[in-house]
Design an enzyme around this catalytic site. Sequence first.
Site, PDB file in Angstrom:
ATOM      1  N   THR A 157     -17.399  -0.681  -1.401  1.00  0.00           N
ATOM      2  CA  THR A 157     -16.047  -0.183  -1.151  1.00  0.00           C
ATOM      3  C   THR A 157     -16.080   1.337  -1.192  1.00  0.00           C
ATOM      4  OG1 THR A 157     -15.417  -0.068  -3.487  1.00  0.00           O
ATOM      5  CG2 THR A 157     -15.109  -2.206  -2.372  1.00  0.00           C
TER       6      THR A 157
ATOM      7  N   TYR B 220     -10.386   5.036 -16.258  1.00  0.00           N
ATOM      8  CA  TYR B 220     -10.594   3.780 -15.532  1.00  0.00           C
ATOM      9  C   TYR B 220     -11.088   2.679 -16.472  1.00  0.00           C
ATOM     10  CZ  TYR B 220     -12.301   0.791 -11.683  1.00  0.00           C
ATOM     11  OH  TYR B 220     -12.534  -0.243 -10.808  1.00  0.00           O
TER      12      TYR B 220
ATOM     13  N   ASP C 125       0.856  -1.181   0.000  1.00  0.00           N
ATOM     14  CA  ASP C 125       0.000   0.000   0.000  1.00  0.00           C
ATOM     15  C   ASP C 125       0.892   1.231   0.000  1.00  0.00           C
ATOM     16  OD1 ASP C 125      -3.233   0.103   0.685  1.00  0.00           O
ATOM     17  OD2 ASP C 125      -2.204   2.006   1.001  1.00  0.00           O
TER      18      ASP C 125
ATOM     19  N   ASN D 212      -4.260  -5.604  -7.437  1.00  0.00           N
ATOM     20  CA  ASN D 212      -5.489  -4.947  -7.011  1.00  0.00           C
ATOM     21  C   ASN D 212      -5.361  -3.430  -6.900  1.00  0.00           C
ATOM     22  OD1 ASN D 212      -8.179  -4.825  -5.377  1.00  0.00           O
ATOM     23  ND2 ASN D 212      -6.656  -3.932  -3.985  1.00  0.00           N
TER      24      ASN D 212
ATOM     25  N   LYS E 103      -9.060  -0.804 -17.157  1.00  0.00           N
ATOM     26  CA  LYS E 103      -9.631  -2.105 -16.808  1.00  0.00           C
ATOM     27  C   LYS E 103      -9.883  -2.964 -18.046  1.00  0.00           C
ATOM     28  CE  LYS E 103      -9.732  -1.890 -12.318  1.00  0.00           C
ATOM     29  NZ  LYS E 103      -8.819  -2.743 -11.534  1.00  0.00           N
TER      30      LYS E 103
END
Length: 307
Positions: free
Chosen positions: A189, A155, A36, A89, A159
């Site tokens: 999320t 995005y 992270d 991820n 993806k």
Amino acid sequence: MSLDGKVAIVTGSGRGLGLAYALELARQGAAVVVNDVDAAAAAEAVATIEAHGGRAVAVVAPVGPTATAQALVTAAVDRFGRLDVLVTNAGVLRDAVLWKMSDDEFDTVIDVHLRGTFTTVRAAVRHMRQAGEGGRVICIGSPTGQRGTFGQTNYAAAKAGIVGMVRTWALELERAGITVNAVVPVAATAMTATVPYFAAAVRAEARGEPVPAFFRHDLGFGTADDVAGLVAFLASAAAGAVTGQVIGVGGDRIQIWTHPETAVTAHHKGGWSYDAIVAAWPTTFAGALQPVGERFPDLPEPFRPVS
């Protein structure tokens, strides 16, 4: 435990979906390299895994640069002696409609999601191929990459690009015994918390209450923990024959996405001139046009946002 003795890297695993993946992989016996950009979040994730009897180490660095990818692989090998599983991820959002999106907003998302997936997978499979024991690569996709979403040019491109790479890598790595798959999660999320349509489900999850059945069953929308089981399965020996797939998961639902296929094929002797296309379009092609974007059913009355 299905992953006893294995070692996994999970990028972007200090919180949210990434943390759920790391915790589940550790529960299944894997040692985990947590990653992270937030040092405190990464340290807390490691502490949580260790508190439950697992093994973990943190690498605090932004995903994207080749140096970070190599640092993750080095941490896995130096600390735990091997590398078997990679889950890519890590991600960021910089939403804006096309005509308002800046170069920096586009580049930032592409660098973390697309380049970060590329550099991390490249570093991992170089080690896996040299070790000669196969491996598992699990890349996190999104419904946006499959269908598009208003305001997410960057995005969606990232993806969709990840899915294209997954299919290519599945071909390239088959002989090495390395499987490569994409997971398309749908869960409460930070990224979905601002979407009014999902507000009731996000509030329920935040309060520790069950996500309503409408969201879990009809929409396949649940919690981060609902996604983690699929990630662990794809990391295991049980999924040894599964590669090159795009699998959606959320709530009570799993879906296998089809690869793009032609919707209609037609031939015209001598080729398709402008006039020939105009004449044939209404009857031959128009009915095969594909929808764009997600199409959700109307929310039941109890879950509709207050206007």
